[in-house]
Write a protein that holds these residues in place. Structure first.
Motif, PDB file in Angstrom:
ATOM      1  N   GLU A  78      -0.049  12.662  -4.127  1.00 45.60           N
ATOM      2  CA  GLU A  78       0.781  13.576  -4.915  1.00 45.60           C
ATOM      3  C   GLU A  78       0.642  13.306  -6.412  1.00 45.60           C
ATOM      4  O   GLU A  78       0.908  14.194  -7.241  1.00 45.60           O
ATOM      5  CB  GLU A  78       2.239  13.427  -4.474  1.00 45.60           C
ATOM      6  CG  GLU A  78       3.225  14.381  -5.124  1.00 45.60           C
ATOM      7  CD  GLU A  78       3.119  15.794  -4.590  1.00 45.60           C
ATOM      8  OE1 GLU A  78       3.699  16.699  -5.221  1.00 45.60           O
ATOM      9  OE2 GLU A  78       2.452  15.988  -3.562  1.00 45.60           O
ATOM     10  N   PHE A  79       0.224  12.100  -6.786  1.00 44.63           N
ATOM     11  CA  PHE A  79       0.179  11.725  -8.203  1.00 44.63           C
ATOM     12  C   PHE A  79      -0.680  12.682  -9.031  1.00 44.63           C
ATOM     13  O   PHE A  79      -0.329  13.030 -10.157  1.00 44.63           O
ATOM     14  CB  PHE A  79      -0.343  10.292  -8.365  1.00 44.63           C
ATOM     15  CG  PHE A  79       0.595   9.236  -7.872  1.00 44.63           C
ATOM     16  CD1 PHE A  79       1.920   9.529  -7.571  1.00 44.63           C
ATOM     17  CD2 PHE A  79       0.165   7.930  -7.689  1.00 44.63           C
ATOM     18  CE1 PHE A  79       2.796   8.558  -7.111  1.00 44.63           C
ATOM     19  CE2 PHE A  79       1.021   6.945  -7.226  1.00 44.63           C
ATOM     20  CZ  PHE A  79       2.330   7.269  -6.935  1.00 44.63           C
ATOM     21  N   ASN A 110       6.889  -3.842   4.217  1.00 46.63           N
ATOM     22  CA  ASN A 110       7.650  -2.887   5.032  1.00 46.63           C
ATOM     23  C   ASN A 110       7.011  -1.510   5.113  1.00 46.63           C
ATOM     24  O   ASN A 110       7.304  -0.757   6.039  1.00 46.63           O
ATOM     25  CB  ASN A 110       9.073  -2.744   4.484  1.00 46.63           C
ATOM     26  CG  ASN A 110       9.915  -3.971   4.746  1.00 46.63           C
ATOM     27  OD1 ASN A 110       9.586  -4.776   5.611  1.00 46.63           O
ATOM     28  ND2 ASN A 110      10.988  -4.133   3.988  1.00 46.63           N
ATOM     29  N   ASN A 111       6.168  -1.136   4.137  1.00 45.37           N
ATOM     30  CA  ASN A 111       5.577   0.208   4.190  1.00 45.37           C
ATOM     31  C   ASN A 111       4.080   0.181   4.463  1.00 45.37           C
ATOM     32  O   ASN A 111       3.405   1.214   4.326  1.00 45.37           O
ATOM     33  CB  ASN A 111       5.865   1.000   2.911  1.00 45.37           C
ATOM     34  CG  ASN A 111       5.169   0.435   1.682  1.00 45.37           C
ATOM     35  OD1 ASN A 111       4.305  -0.428   1.760  1.00 45.37           O
ATOM     36  ND2 ASN A 111       5.565   0.938   0.513  1.00 45.37           N
ATOM     37  N   VAL A 145      -3.955  -0.099   1.038  1.00 43.75           N
ATOM     38  CA  VAL A 145      -4.181   1.251   0.518  1.00 43.75           C
ATOM     39  C   VAL A 145      -4.994   1.198  -0.767  1.00 43.75           C
ATOM     40  O   VAL A 145      -5.709   2.146  -1.102  1.00 43.75           O
ATOM     41  CB  VAL A 145      -2.826   1.967   0.296  1.00 43.75           C
ATOM     42  CG1 VAL A 145      -2.061   1.331  -0.850  1.00 43.75           C
ATOM     43  CG2 VAL A 145      -3.030   3.456   0.030  1.00 43.75           C
ATOM     44  N   TYR A 146      -4.926   0.086  -1.489  1.00 41.17           N
ATOM     45  CA  TYR A 146      -5.700  -0.038  -2.722  1.00 41.17           C
ATOM     46  C   TYR A 146      -7.208   0.013  -2.451  1.00 41.17           C
ATOM     47  O   TYR A 146      -7.984   0.370  -3.333  1.00 41.17           O
ATOM     48  CB  TYR A 146      -5.354  -1.346  -3.440  1.00 41.17           C
ATOM     49  CG  TYR A 146      -3.900  -1.483  -3.809  1.00 41.17           C
ATOM     50  CD1 TYR A 146      -3.218  -0.464  -4.475  1.00 41.17           C
ATOM     51  CD2 TYR A 146      -3.191  -2.640  -3.494  1.00 41.17           C
ATOM     52  CE1 TYR A 146      -1.882  -0.585  -4.805  1.00 41.17           C
ATOM     53  CE2 TYR A 146      -1.842  -2.774  -3.831  1.00 41.17           C
ATOM     54  CZ  TYR A 146      -1.200  -1.744  -4.482  1.00 41.17           C
ATOM     55  OH  TYR A 146       0.126  -1.871  -4.813  1.00 41.17           O
ATOM     56  N   ARG A 168       0.694   2.975   6.781  1.00 43.80           N
ATOM     57  CA  ARG A 168      -0.332   3.019   5.736  1.00 43.80           C
ATOM     58  C   ARG A 168      -0.810   4.438   5.489  1.00 43.80           C
ATOM     59  O   ARG A 168      -1.053   4.839   4.345  1.00 43.80           O
ATOM     60  CB  ARG A 168      -1.500   2.111   6.115  1.00 43.80           C
ATOM     61  CG  ARG A 168      -1.153   0.629   6.081  1.00 43.80           C
ATOM     62  CD  ARG A 168      -2.384  -0.240   6.188  1.00 43.80           C
ATOM     63  NE  ARG A 168      -2.989  -0.189   7.499  1.00 43.80           N
ATOM     64  CZ  ARG A 168      -2.681  -1.000   8.509  1.00 43.80           C
ATOM     65  NH1 ARG A 168      -1.749  -1.921   8.342  1.00 43.80           N
ATOM     66  NH2 ARG A 168      -3.292  -0.906   9.664  1.00 43.80           N
ATOM     67  N   ASP A 169      -0.949   5.226   6.559  1.00 44.87           N
ATOM     68  CA  ASP A 169      -1.352   6.623   6.405  1.00 44.87           C
ATOM     69  C   ASP A 169      -0.296   7.413   5.625  1.00 44.87           C
ATOM     70  O   ASP A 169      -0.627   8.249   4.783  1.00 44.87           O
ATOM     71  CB  ASP A 169      -1.571   7.273   7.771  1.00 44.87           C
ATOM     72  CG  ASP A 169      -2.812   6.734   8.476  1.00 44.87           C
ATOM     73  OD1 ASP A 169      -3.657   6.126   7.782  1.00 44.87           O
ATOM     74  OD2 ASP A 169      -2.917   6.913   9.700  1.00 44.87           O
ATOM     75  N   LYS A 170       0.965   7.138   5.917  1.00 48.35           N
ATOM     76  CA  LYS A 170       2.058   7.824   5.223  1.00 48.35           C
ATOM     77  C   LYS A 170       2.060   7.470   3.742  1.00 48.35           C
ATOM     78  O   LYS A 170       2.237   8.342   2.870  1.00 48.35           O
ATOM     79  CB  LYS A 170       3.390   7.448   5.863  1.00 48.35           C
ATOM     80  CG  LYS A 170       4.597   8.172   5.279  1.00 48.35           C
ATOM     81  CD  LYS A 170       5.874   7.768   6.010  1.00 48.35           C
ATOM     82  CE  LYS A 170       7.089   8.482   5.429  1.00 48.35           C
ATOM     83  NZ  LYS A 170       8.337   8.080   6.132  1.00 48.35           N
ATOM     84  N   LEU A 171       1.844   6.187   3.429  1.00 49.50           N
ATOM     85  CA  LEU A 171       1.791   5.757   2.033  1.00 49.50           C
ATOM     86  C   LEU A 171       0.606   6.381   1.313  1.00 49.50           C
ATOM     87  O   LEU A 171       0.727   6.851   0.181  1.00 49.50           O
ATOM     88  CB  LEU A 171       1.700   4.228   1.978  1.00 49.50           C
ATOM     89  CG  LEU A 171       1.573   3.595   0.594  1.00 49.50           C
ATOM     90  CD1 LEU A 171       2.783   3.928  -0.275  1.00 49.50           C
ATOM     91  CD2 LEU A 171       1.418   2.077   0.711  1.00 49.50           C
ATOM     92  N   SER A 172      -0.532   6.406   1.987  1.00 52.51           N
ATOM     93  CA  SER A 172      -1.733   7.000   1.390  1.00 52.51           C
ATOM     94  C   SER A 172      -1.530   8.476   1.088  1.00 52.51           C
ATOM     95  O   SER A 172      -1.994   8.983   0.056  1.00 52.51           O
ATOM     96  CB  SER A 172      -2.919   6.810   2.342  1.00 52.51           C
ATOM     97  OG  SER A 172      -4.098   7.344   1.791  1.00 52.51           O
TER      98      SER A 172
END
Length: 556
Positions: A177-178, A160-161, A202-203, A168-172
């Motif tokens: 932030e980590f 879903n994300n 993304v991995y 994918r850009d949003k998740l990346s």
């Protein structure tokens, strides 16, 4: 700490603690791969990625690892980030349950006055601090303001994300932030555990940020597959292959999955899905592996009766539709026409194709394709969960009526014509009459679909309604989406788990391609005849000084 660890083997080696947790849960002993993952978790570098096949127990191992870290040092601050709040709540519940139930951990149960919620909790020996001992959040939650010595990203990538490039850009962006949340302690770490969900996972981008990736596959890969992983396969896997090359293709964790189990899952997921979620293979060998691309379509609002006399495609970015999310690979996108003539004219024909539900969870796919001046227009294409029920039959009949189709083509590979017999009366019930024919498909389905659609897409002759793409995205399971099927099909047998909508589209397109081939052949014959007549006229003028058109054999 070193002296304590030498004395206490449970604190010295996470694998020993994992064994106790599994026994407490009445599970069989951890498998060799689970032990290997546990060993890597303990000794991995500051930034690492653990990719392992579905069903290996990554989340359970992670919960045990969190408890083990707190057992060793109750002052450790841990942030666990999951794909959603529900997943993070499940993680917290399981971890707190281990602390409450295991005798080895009960001294960590939060005291009165300490934090003790699903989102965040303290362990009893922890000193007062702004940061809780354990905090669990969804990746879309409020990460800003958190601080942790250990950040564990547990399956943050899900279907879903990560379906579209925008997602994918949003998740990346979120996982960047980590680094801002990590403390400056020497032992501070960021650990990813997950299974790739897309070929553009993304991995794949994390090694560029300094992460070490370790991969455990469900099967021992063969030599050609090993190269795709760029040296990231766990030594446990590669060492076993070095000792016995005959292991290639066999299960790497027979206590979890037998060879037959994996064959059944490969049949269920499809080859590409199995390659992602059980073999962690996100490689794209070459562009031809996925030959159908969204960028080759023309997206245009299609009228029911008329279309522009001419549409022109262009692949430049200014004609991209940014508001329409793409489910294709990186760089794939939807394009609007560069030019659309102001003159409109009636379609030269309208065909509807139906791919009836064969068995199980298959859909009844359908598509309407109209033709004008060699361009094919698809105003509607979707699917129904039902197969032979009245609601599905009525809905299909209404689509045919609303789109004024001249011909309905029904794939007859299943049911031996039963669908047509049930469907035809519904056309009469909705007050519509048109020709209905059956077509039996032959040959390998994947090759047939690609051989039909690829030339049409490469010539940019397929126009799809923007509404088709928008409605397609509303289908929750991406495997049923037309555009997902279009961009994921390969010539490998079984490359798609679901292909009903794409097959219906290919059937309708194939009809028009064959009709245009016939028209071209007829036009060529007429051209040859006309050229012969003109040559005879010139011959008569030269020899006789005149040409009597009425006496030529061509006009007889």
């Amino acid at each position: 700490m070193a002296i304590i660890e030498d004395i206490d083997p449970v604190k010295a080696d996470f694998r020993n603690f994992l064994y106790l947790v599994w026994k407490h849960l009445n599970l069989p002993d951890p498998t060799p791969i689970q032990y290997d993952i546990a060993h890597y978790l303990q000794h991995a570098p500051k930034r690492c990625v653990i990719e392992a096949f579905r069903g290996v127990g990554k989340s359970w191992i992670t919960s045990a690892f969190v408890c083990w870290l707190l057992l060793r040092d109750p002052q450790t601050k841990i942030l666990v980030v999951s794909a959603s709040k529900g997943r993070s709540d499940d993680f917290s519940s399981f971890t707190k349950r281990l602390i409450a139930d295991m005798p080895e951990l009960q001294h960590l149960i939060p005291k009165d006055g300490q934090r003790d919620s699903m989102v965040a909790f303290d362990v009893a020996p922890a000193l007062n601090s702004h940061a809780p001992s354990v905090k669990s959040l969804g990746i879309t939650g409020q990460l800003t303001g958190s601080r942790a010595d250990v950040i564990i990203a547990d399956d943050i990538e899900v279907a879903n994300n990560s379906l579209t490039q925008m997602l994918r850009d949003k998740l990346s962006q979120s996982i960047k932030e980590f680094d801002a949340l990590l403390t400056t302690k020497p032992e501070a770490r960021i650990i990813y555990l997950g299974t790739p969900q897309t070929e553009m996972s993304v991995y794949n981008s994390l090694p560029e940020r300094g992460y070490e990736v370790r991969i455990w596959t469900a099967r021992f890969p063969n030599p050609s597959q090993i190269e795709k992983y760029m040296g990231r396969v766990a030594p446990y896997i590669t060492d076993a292959l070095d000792r016995d090359p005959a292991l290639a293709g066999k299960t790497s964790d027979p206590k979890r999955f037998t060879d037959i189990d994996l064959m059944e899952r490969e049949a269920s997921y499809g080859r590409s899905g199995f390659a992602l979620q059980f073999m962690m293979d996100t490689s794209l060998s070459d562009a031809d592996r996925y030959p159908l691309k969204l960028i080759d379509l023309l997206i245009f609002d299609i009228d029911r009766d008329v279309a522009p006399v001419k549409l022109t495609w262009a692949g430049s970015p200014e004609y991209t539709i940014p508001t329409l999310p793409s489910v294709g690979f990186i760089g794939d996108r939807y394009q609007r026409p560069m030019f659309s003539s102001k003159e409109f004219t009636d379609f030269q024909g309208s065909v509807m194709s139906i791919d009836p539900s064969g068995r199980g969870a298959d859909e009844t796919g359908y598509a309407v394709v109209k033709m004008l001046n060699g361009m094919l227009y698809c105003p509607v294409a979707s699917g129904f969960k039902g197969g032979y029920d009245d609601e599905t039959l009525k809905s299909l009949a209404l689509v045919a009526k609303n789109q004024k189709v001249n011909l309905i083509i029904i794939e007859s590979n299943f049911g031996d014509g039963m669908f047509t017999k049930l469907f035809t009366p519904w056309l009469a019930k909705v007050g519509y009459t048109c020709t209905t024919i059956e077509e039996r498909s032959v040959g390998q389905k994947e090759r047939r679909i690609i051989d039909t659609l690829e030339p049409v897409l490469n010539q940019h002759r397929l126009v799809v309604s923007e509404n088709v793409a928008k409605e397609d995205l509303k289908t929750e399971d991406p495997r049923y989406q037309l555009m997902f099927q279009l961009t994921r099909i390969t010539k490998d047998r079984g490359s798609l788990v679901k292909d009903d909508r794409l097959d219906a589209l290919a059937i309708a397109v194939k009809y028009w391609v064959e009709q245009m081939d016939k028209d071209t052949s007829t036009s060529l014959d007429e051209y040859k005849t006309r050229m012969l007549e003109e040559e005879l006229e010139r011959f008569a003028d030269t020899v006789f000084g005149h040409s009597d058109h009425s006496l030529t054999w061509a006009n007889a």
